[in-house]
Design a protein around this motif. Structure first.
Motif, PDB file in Angstrom:
ATOM      1  N   ALA A 125     -79.970  74.649 -71.672  1.00  0.00           N
ATOM      2  CA  ALA A 125     -78.542  74.965 -71.543  1.00  0.00           C
ATOM      3  C   ALA A 125     -77.686  73.988 -72.339  1.00  0.00           C
ATOM      4  O   ALA A 125     -76.765  74.394 -73.068  1.00  0.00           O
ATOM      5  CB  ALA A 125     -78.132  74.947 -70.072  1.00  0.00           C
ATOM      6  N   GLN A 126     -77.974  72.694 -72.215  1.00  0.00           N
ATOM      7  CA  GLN A 126     -77.174  71.685 -72.917  1.00  0.00           C
ATOM      8  C   GLN A 126     -77.279  71.818 -74.433  1.00  0.00           C
ATOM      9  O   GLN A 126     -76.315  71.551 -75.148  1.00  0.00           O
ATOM     10  CB  GLN A 126     -77.609  70.282 -72.488  1.00  0.00           C
ATOM     11  CG  GLN A 126     -77.204  69.915 -71.073  1.00  0.00           C
ATOM     12  CD  GLN A 126     -77.705  68.536 -70.666  1.00  0.00           C
ATOM     13  OE1 GLN A 126     -78.708  68.048 -71.207  1.00  0.00           O
ATOM     14  NE2 GLN A 126     -77.025  67.909 -69.729  1.00  0.00           N
ATOM     15  N   HIS A 185     -75.042  75.108 -79.893  1.00  0.00           N
ATOM     16  CA  HIS A 185     -75.661  76.005 -80.874  1.00  0.00           C
ATOM     17  C   HIS A 185     -74.889  77.325 -80.922  1.00  0.00           C
ATOM     18  O   HIS A 185     -74.540  77.827 -82.004  1.00  0.00           O
ATOM     19  CB  HIS A 185     -77.124  76.245 -80.494  1.00  0.00           C
ATOM     20  CG  HIS A 185     -77.987  76.675 -81.630  1.00  0.00           C
ATOM     21  ND1 HIS A 185     -78.066  77.987 -82.048  1.00  0.00           N
ATOM     22  CD2 HIS A 185     -78.800  75.962 -82.457  1.00  0.00           C
ATOM     23  CE1 HIS A 185     -78.904  78.063 -83.077  1.00  0.00           C
ATOM     24  NE2 HIS A 185     -79.368  76.855 -83.344  1.00  0.00           N
ATOM     25  N   HIS A 186     -74.616  77.872 -79.741  1.00  0.00           N
ATOM     26  CA  HIS A 186     -73.825  79.102 -79.656  1.00  0.00           C
ATOM     27  C   HIS A 186     -72.399  78.885 -80.177  1.00  0.00           C
ATOM     28  O   HIS A 186     -71.826  79.754 -80.833  1.00  0.00           O
ATOM     29  CB  HIS A 186     -73.764  79.579 -78.196  1.00  0.00           C
ATOM     30  CG  HIS A 186     -74.902  80.455 -77.791  1.00  0.00           C
ATOM     31  ND1 HIS A 186     -76.089  80.529 -78.470  1.00  0.00           N
ATOM     32  CD2 HIS A 186     -75.021  81.338 -76.741  1.00  0.00           C
ATOM     33  CE1 HIS A 186     -76.886  81.393 -77.866  1.00  0.00           C
ATOM     34  NE2 HIS A 186     -76.254  81.904 -76.821  1.00  0.00           N
ATOM     35  N   GLU A 187     -71.833  77.740 -79.858  1.00  0.00           N
ATOM     36  CA  GLU A 187     -70.456  77.464 -80.286  1.00  0.00           C
ATOM     37  C   GLU A 187     -70.345  77.463 -81.809  1.00  0.00           C
ATOM     38  O   GLU A 187     -69.357  77.963 -82.372  1.00  0.00           O
ATOM     39  CB  GLU A 187     -69.988  76.132 -79.698  1.00  0.00           C
ATOM     40  CG  GLU A 187     -69.695  76.212 -78.197  1.00  0.00           C
ATOM     41  CD  GLU A 187     -69.373  74.867 -77.580  1.00  0.00           C
ATOM     42  OE1 GLU A 187     -68.787  74.852 -76.480  1.00  0.00           O
ATOM     43  OE2 GLU A 187     -69.711  73.827 -78.191  1.00  0.00           O
ATOM     44  N   GLY A 237     -83.961  71.181 -87.544  1.00  0.00           N
ATOM     45  CA  GLY A 237     -85.044  71.955 -86.948  1.00  0.00           C
ATOM     46  C   GLY A 237     -84.573  72.992 -85.969  1.00  0.00           C
ATOM     47  O   GLY A 237     -85.344  73.874 -85.595  1.00  0.00           O
ATOM     48  N   ASP A 238     -83.324  72.921 -85.526  1.00  0.00           N
ATOM     49  CA  ASP A 238     -82.836  73.917 -84.581  1.00  0.00           C
ATOM     50  C   ASP A 238     -81.831  74.873 -85.228  1.00  0.00           C
ATOM     51  O   ASP A 238     -81.166  75.639 -84.552  1.00  0.00           O
ATOM     52  CB  ASP A 238     -82.230  73.255 -83.345  1.00  0.00           C
ATOM     53  CG  ASP A 238     -81.032  72.382 -83.677  1.00  0.00           C
ATOM     54  OD1 ASP A 238     -80.607  72.383 -84.839  1.00  0.00           O
ATOM     55  OD2 ASP A 238     -80.534  71.697 -82.775  1.00  0.00           O
ATOM     56  N   GLY A 239     -81.731  74.798 -86.553  1.00  0.00           N
ATOM     57  CA  GLY A 239     -80.885  75.736 -87.271  1.00  0.00           C
ATOM     58  C   GLY A 239     -79.417  75.376 -87.328  1.00  0.00           C
ATOM     59  O   GLY A 239     -78.620  76.140 -87.887  1.00  0.00           O
ATOM     60  N   HIS A 269     -79.878  79.812 -88.561  1.00  0.00           N
ATOM     61  CA  HIS A 269     -79.292  79.446 -87.271  1.00  0.00           C
ATOM     62  C   HIS A 269     -79.974  80.205 -86.134  1.00  0.00           C
ATOM     63  O   HIS A 269     -80.344  79.619 -85.103  1.00  0.00           O
ATOM     64  CB  HIS A 269     -77.792  79.757 -87.301  1.00  0.00           C
ATOM     65  CG  HIS A 269     -76.989  78.995 -86.300  1.00  0.00           C
ATOM     66  ND1 HIS A 269     -76.753  79.446 -85.022  1.00  0.00           N
ATOM     67  CD2 HIS A 269     -76.358  77.783 -86.397  1.00  0.00           C
ATOM     68  CE1 HIS A 269     -76.004  78.553 -84.379  1.00  0.00           C
ATOM     69  NE2 HIS A 269     -75.754  77.545 -85.183  1.00  0.00           N
ATOM     70  N   HIS A 270     -80.136  81.509 -86.315  1.00  0.00           N
ATOM     71  CA  HIS A 270     -80.791  82.330 -85.289  1.00  0.00           C
ATOM     72  C   HIS A 270     -82.241  81.896 -85.071  1.00  0.00           C
ATOM     73  O   HIS A 270     -82.715  81.856 -83.926  1.00  0.00           O
ATOM     74  CB  HIS A 270     -80.759  83.796 -85.702  1.00  0.00           C
ATOM     75  CG  HIS A 270     -79.506  84.520 -85.303  1.00  0.00           C
ATOM     76  ND1 HIS A 270     -78.382  83.885 -84.833  1.00  0.00           N
ATOM     77  CD2 HIS A 270     -79.217  85.866 -85.283  1.00  0.00           C
ATOM     78  CE1 HIS A 270     -77.443  84.780 -84.550  1.00  0.00           C
ATOM     79  NE2 HIS A 270     -77.932  85.991 -84.820  1.00  0.00           N
ATOM     80  N   ASN A 271     -82.956  81.599 -86.154  1.00  0.00           N
ATOM     81  CA  ASN A 271     -84.358  81.183 -86.009  1.00  0.00           C
ATOM     82  C   ASN A 271     -84.461  79.906 -85.184  1.00  0.00           C
ATOM     83  O   ASN A 271     -85.404  79.724 -84.398  1.00  0.00           O
ATOM     84  CB  ASN A 271     -85.000  80.984 -87.384  1.00  0.00           C
ATOM     85  CG  ASN A 271     -85.370  82.298 -88.055  1.00  0.00           C
ATOM     86  OD1 ASN A 271     -85.622  83.295 -87.373  1.00  0.00           O
ATOM     87  ND2 ASN A 271     -85.412  82.315 -89.384  1.00  0.00           N
ATOM     88  N   GLY A 272     -83.483  79.017 -85.343  1.00  0.00           N
ATOM     89  CA  GLY A 272     -83.467  77.806 -84.521  1.00  0.00           C
ATOM     90  C   GLY A 272     -83.252  78.133 -83.057  1.00  0.00           C
ATOM     91  O   GLY A 272     -83.919  77.567 -82.172  1.00  0.00           O
TER      92      GLY A 272
END
Length: 217
Positions: A74-75, A80-82, A141-143, A172-175
């Motif tokens: 969640a954190q 990432h979503h933002e 590594g997390d896009g 971004h999505h792959n991350g």
């Protein structure tokens, strides 16, 4: 004592007795009324206490099994979503391809509610909504895009924007998909694991669509 005097005394005695009976009756009615109000008050108090107990139980009810993987998911997914939302909003007035515009709209519709949901989880779990080390944290590594990447995208328009948006959002999505798969594997909270599954499904489909758009641009 004359007969008349005795008669007056008997009437006076009966009148006093009658008044006493009436007064006693009034006192009895008053006492019953007081008791009734008191009972009503007691009932209301009991109802209030019951409602308070219910509210307290609701507020302190366990949020389900949670482990460190759920909290990290969640954190990490919130920022990432933002960033994905920030990129999607750039499409307005810059994108020229109809599919890019459509995908940007879908991202906003899906990810904004998920951000609110994840923040709610963290609050209910008594956890901060962001990692303490998040500012300046290496998120390779997390896009996640760099600040320079975001500025470059913001400065583009038309076909150039469409291409860069597709390239960046695929990464971004792959991350996000990788992060969600980690949650599916290691998470414990049923709601968080379910959201992770939704992210994998939804964003995998968008990656395919974005790649298709990129191939024809």
């Amino acid at each position: 004592m004359t007969a008349f005097t005795r008669a007056l005394r008997r009437k006076s005695t009966r009148r006093i007795a009658a008044v006493g009976v009436v007064a006693a009756g009034a006192l009895l009615l008053s006492a019953c009324s007081d008791n009734g109000d008191g009972m009503a008050g007691m009932d209301h108090g009991s109802g209030s206490n019951s409602a308070s107990a219910t509210t307290e139980a609701t507020n302190t009810a366990p949020a389900g099994d949670v482990n460190d993987a759920d909290v990290t998911f969640a954190q990490s997914m919130i920022p990432h979503h933002e960033q994905a939302l920030e990129m999607a909003k750039m499409a307005d007035g810059r994108a020229s391809d109809s599919e890019i515009k459509s995908i940007a709209g879908k991202i906003e519709q899906a990810q904004d509610p998920e951000i609110k949901t994840m923040k709610g989880w963290l609050t209910s779990w008594n956890k901060p909504t962001a990692m303490e080390s998040m500012p300046g944290m290496d998120m390779g590594g997390d896009g996640m895009m760099s600040g320079d990447d975001m500025k470059e995208l913001e400065g583009m328009k038309g076909a150039e924007f469409d291409k860069m948006f597709a390239q960046m959002m695929i990464e971004h999505h792959n991350g996000a998909i990788a992060m969600a798969k980690d949650e599916q594997k290691n998470g414990k909270n049923a709601d968080a694991v379910k959201m992770a599954g939704d992210i994998v499904t939804g964003q995998s489909a968008e990656v395919k669509q974005l790649q298709s758009v990129l191939d024809r641009l």
